[in-house]
Design an enzyme around this catalytic site. Structure first.
Site, mmCIF file in Angstrom:
data_model
loop_
_atom_site.group_PDB
_atom_site.id
_atom_site.type_symbol
_atom_site.label_atom_id
_atom_site.label_comp_id
_atom_site.label_asym_id
_atom_site.label_seq_id
_atom_site.Cartn_x
_atom_site.Cartn_y
_atom_site.Cartn_z
ATOM 1 C CD GLU A 1 4.295 5.291 4.457
ATOM 2 O OE1 GLU A 1 4.433 4.051 4.381
ATOM 3 O OE2 GLU A 1 3.865 5.862 5.483
ATOM 4 C CE1 TYR B 1 -4.477 2.638 4.761
ATOM 5 C CE2 TYR B 1 -2.938 0.877 5.315
ATOM 6 C CZ TYR B 1 -3.218 2.069 4.661
ATOM 7 O OH TYR B 1 -2.242 2.692 3.919
ATOM 8 C CG ASP C 1 3.545 -0.780 4.802
ATOM 9 O OD1 ASP C 1 3.183 -1.028 3.640
ATOM 10 O OD2 ASP C 1 2.761 -0.373 5.682
ATOM 11 C CG ASP D 1 -0.214 0.312 2.504
ATOM 12 O OD1 ASP D 1 0.652 -0.497 2.891
ATOM 13 O OD2 ASP D 1 -0.505 1.351 3.140
#
Length: 493
Positions: free
Chosen positions: A473, A228, A80, A77
């Site tokens: 990120e 999430y 990571d 995603d």
């Protein structure tokens, strides 16, 4: 007086020339190509022979093996090495919507965008292949976030998380259904068999999500929270999926479902992103109001539709000149919402304003935000201002997309990008052996071309520090709607 007026006119013209000279002319086609290429850098599984970001190699080839199912593929995603299916499905839905609305302007990048969508849908077909089960993700997030390690080297548990009839997860299941339904429209003309397969699976997964209602927070919380968690409930995903199934099939049963369940969407009506679909539902369904042929054949379906008014309210909540807006704006003009990755709001909401502009353009509709009148041209202008900010029209004169322009982020919060590639360092880099690469002030050795970072703060200040994931990120669900935005502006150049 005439002389003074003439001088004023000349000054205005000269100022206009000065602004034009200082304006940055963006290459939307180049940015589009890079924004699509980014998804190749996020791929998990066995990489194809035409992989263009060659510093990435095969990874996570045993995903699902301990459960007797093949769960290889899909996307990581962000920075990571976890596969979270909820945001991944939203990413896929937005990529598909981008192609549906703006694919004709993509040129050679259309085939790459369709490849990016198919990389997801192939994975989601695997995740929904076992009756009564939907696989919701792969990888232990806590263990993964404790390591700074290339995906090719992963030593952390590839834990499989699944929802079922007894342990439901309506939000993740419904979002997967939405993504498959939207993708079925993308492939309808070029691969009818595959399109039908996606639509059939979307129908079954939606039925599962609706029949066995519940949040995956309770069923697999340890695998998704707090990263999430679903903070807005699952009813919006159910209606969102029904909206896409309705758009893909024209079947009135889905409109009836929407009408019966829209009452549950009382919160977050003006939000849109991987967790909240409310504003997206309203804009998506407005196409009915402006599709004359559809209205003539289904007049009863639009008599009391609330979606147009809701979409107007969304616009009034977002645009900077609106007296009832809730968003803040930086001095440089960037839409800003506190908490986490701000750019996810910038790209998703800009996509909605642009798409809504297209829906209302022919009707010459004017949106009234108290005493402020907004038309389709203003919506397009607003969306362009946000895209241009991302590409470098900002106080720092810095592109927020890796590889675009002369100045862009060099220290993004991304494991694969920040660690030496397999070609340069073929030996294993263990879990904690990657820490020095995380801590160094040296630029990332591998360019994750097309990655859009979280972005500056409310003062337009950007740290370019991989230790600040909120700003540096990249995420797939930031890039997905940007693909559509860039395609549109490329087509207008």
């Amino acid at each position: 007086m005439v002389g003074e007026a003439l001088v004023s006119i000349i000054l205005i013209v000269l100022m206009g020339w000065t602004v034009a000279e200082n304006a940055i002319l963006h290459d939307y086609g180049d940015a589009l190509s890079k924004s699509v290429l980014f998804f190749e850098g996020q791929r998990s599984g066995k990489l194809p022979s035409n992989q263009r970001l060659t510093w990435r190699k095969d990874s996570a080839l045993r995903d699902g093996l301990d459960k007797g199912v093949d769960l290889t593929g899909g996307y990581y995603d962000a920075g990571d090495n976890v596969k979270y299916n909820f945001p991944m499905a939203f990413t896929t839905t937005m990529l598909a919507w981008s192609v549906i609305e703006y694919g004709t302007s993509m040129g050679p990048d259309l085939s790459h965008a369709k490849e990016a969508i198919r990389w997801s849908t192939e994975y989601f077909l695997k995740c929904t292949s076992v009756p009564g089960v939907v696989f919701a993700g792969v990888g232990d997030p806590n263990a993964d976030h404790n390591c700074w390690q290339r995906p090719e080297d992963m030593q952390t548990p590839r834990t499989v998380y699944a929802v079922s009839e007894k342990a439901p997860g309506s939000e993740v299941s419904a979002e997967i259904a939405a993504s498959l339904a939207a993708a079925s429209m993308v492939f309808k003309a070029s691969d009818r068999g595959y399109s039908n397969l996606l639509l059939q699976r979307a129908t079954k997964v939606f039925e599962f999500a609706d029949k066995f209602r519940g949040s995956y927070n309770s069923s697999i919380g340890r695998g998704v929270c707090p990263f999430y968690c679903d903070y807005n409930g699952y009813h919006d995903e159910l209606v969102w999926a029904a909206a896409w199934l309705h758009k893909a099939t024209g079947n009135s049963q889905y409109w009836n479902y929407i009408s019966q369940n829209i009452q549950y969407l009382r919160n977050a009506m003006l939000e849109f992103g991987w967790d909240a679909k409310h504003a997206g539902i309203n804009v998506l369904l407005c196409w009915i109001v402006f599709n004359l042929q559809y209205v003539l054949s289904n007049p009863s379906l639009v008599k009391t539709t609330p979606f147009l008014a809701n979409a107007d309210n969304f616009v009034c909540d977002v645009l900077p000149e609106s007296p009832i807006k809730s968003f803040k704006y930086s001095p440089g003009g960037l839409m800003f919402k506190p908490g986490g990755c701000n750019m996810q709001h910038t790209t998703t909401l800009s996509f909605l304003t642009l798409t809504y502009a297209g829906y209302i353009q022919n009707s010459k509709r004017i949106i009234q935000c108290k005493n402020v009148r907004i038309n389709s041209e203003r919506l397009i202008q607003f969306s362009k201002s946000q895209v241009d900010y991302i590409l470098g029209s900002n106080p720092s004169k810095m592109s927020l997309m890796v590889g675009y322009g002369k100045k862009f982020p060099q220290h993004i919060h991304h494991r694969g990008s920040s660690l030496p590639s397999i070609a340069k360092h073929p030996k294993l880099i263990a879990c904690k052996e990657g820490t020095p690469y995380y801590q160094t002030k040296e630029p990332n050795p591998n360019l994750l071309i097309g990655a859009v970072v979280g972005g500056p703060d409310l003062t337009d200040s950007f740290s370019d520090d991989r230790k600040d994931p909120g700003e540096t990120e990249p995420t797939t669900y930031v890039n997905a709607p940007l693909v559509g935005l860039l395609a549109y502006f490329k087509g207008k150049n």
